[in-house]
Design an enzyme around this catalytic site. Structure first.
Site: not given
Ligand code: PGA
Length: 255
Positions: A10-12, A93, A95, A168, A174, A213, A234-235
């Site tokens: 997930n590149w956000k 998600h 966010e 999640e 993050g 994470s 994500g990251g």
């Molecule tokens: P993260 O994000 O791996 O950077 O914690 C995961 C996500 O929000 O899907």
């Protein structure tokens, strides 16, 4: 291979055309692990570009509108994502839920729109730290699953394997913090129970991904937890160096 683990980046709100070489490197590596299903969800601007560039992995969206078209400035619909050659879309998600006030009902409508457009869908759920500390994590997540899941009818009409859930924990996204293996296992079992409650035997089928994470150092342990059918990353998905070891950790193939 219906039960292949699903590893999704997930590149956000990150990424430009300059990241295409990273995506290509991830895609080349994905060919080495045919027992893993690999996806990348870039920002909307890159969905079509990535879909074109990837051959061993899938491109997906990070959100879609519940309607197919109309007066919704700035939104993108599920049929538009399908038209851009996306294979799946992430909905709900945390966010999106936090930044855009998305409710379970909205997430459910988006998930049903995705299935109707022929896309796979990853429905995200997860508790906040406050909810976990109050001992309410399972109740909160179970309620999210109940209310965010596409209807049994929408799921039964969709082809097999198109629905995934991503667990999640909001406090793990993050932050570098991850729940214990025992907590992940318990939550995945609770989610499975809700799926079976809602869908009967068909509730055994959706993959339940873990997200929050995930990185090269902890992926093998998290992916080995009973009931974990993949990861939403994500990251660590923004570079081949970070993401490929996670794909490898999901594979039983020798490197
Ligand atoms: P993260 O994000 O791996 O950077 O914690 C995961 C996500 O929000 O899907």
């Amino acid at each position: 291979m219906p039960n292949r683990p699903f590893i999704v980046g997930n590149w956000k709100m990150n990424g430009s055309r300059a990241m295409l070489p990273e995506a290509r490197a991830i895609d080349r590596a994905a060919a080495r692990y045919p027992d893993v299903s690999v996806g990348i969800a870039p920002p909307f601007t890159l969905v079509a570009v990535l879909a074109e560039a990837l051959t061993n992995s899938q491109a997906g969206g990070q959100d879609c509108h519940a309607e197919a078209k109309g007066a919704h400035t700035g939104d993108v619909s599920a049929p538009m994502l399908a038209d851009a050659s996306a294979s799946f879309v992430i909905v709900g998600h945390s966010e999106r839920r936090a930044d855009h006030g998305e409710t379970d009902a909205m997430v459910k409508a988006k998930a049903e729109a995705a299935l109707a457009a022929g896309l796979g869908v990853i429905v995200c759920v997860g508790e906040t730290l406050e909810q976990r500390d109050a001992g309410k994590a399972e109740a909160v997540v179970s309620a999210q699953v109940d209310a965010s899941l596409p209807s049994a009818e929408a799921i039964s009409v969709a082809a097999q394997g198109r629905v995934s859930i991503a667990y999640e924990p909001v406090w793990a996204i993050g932050t570098g913090r991850v729940p214990s293996a025992a907590d992940v296992e318990a939550m995945h079992a609770a989610i499975r129970a809700r799926l079976v409650g809602a869908l009967g035997d068909a509730g055994q089928e959706p993959r339940i991904l873990y997200g929050g994470s995930v990185n090269a150092g902890n992926a093998a342990e998290l992916l080995a937890v009973k009931g974990v059918g993949g990861a939403l990353v994500g990251g660590a998905s923004l570079t081949a160096e970070g993401f490929v070891p996670i794909i490898a950790a999901a594979s039983r193939a020798e490197d």
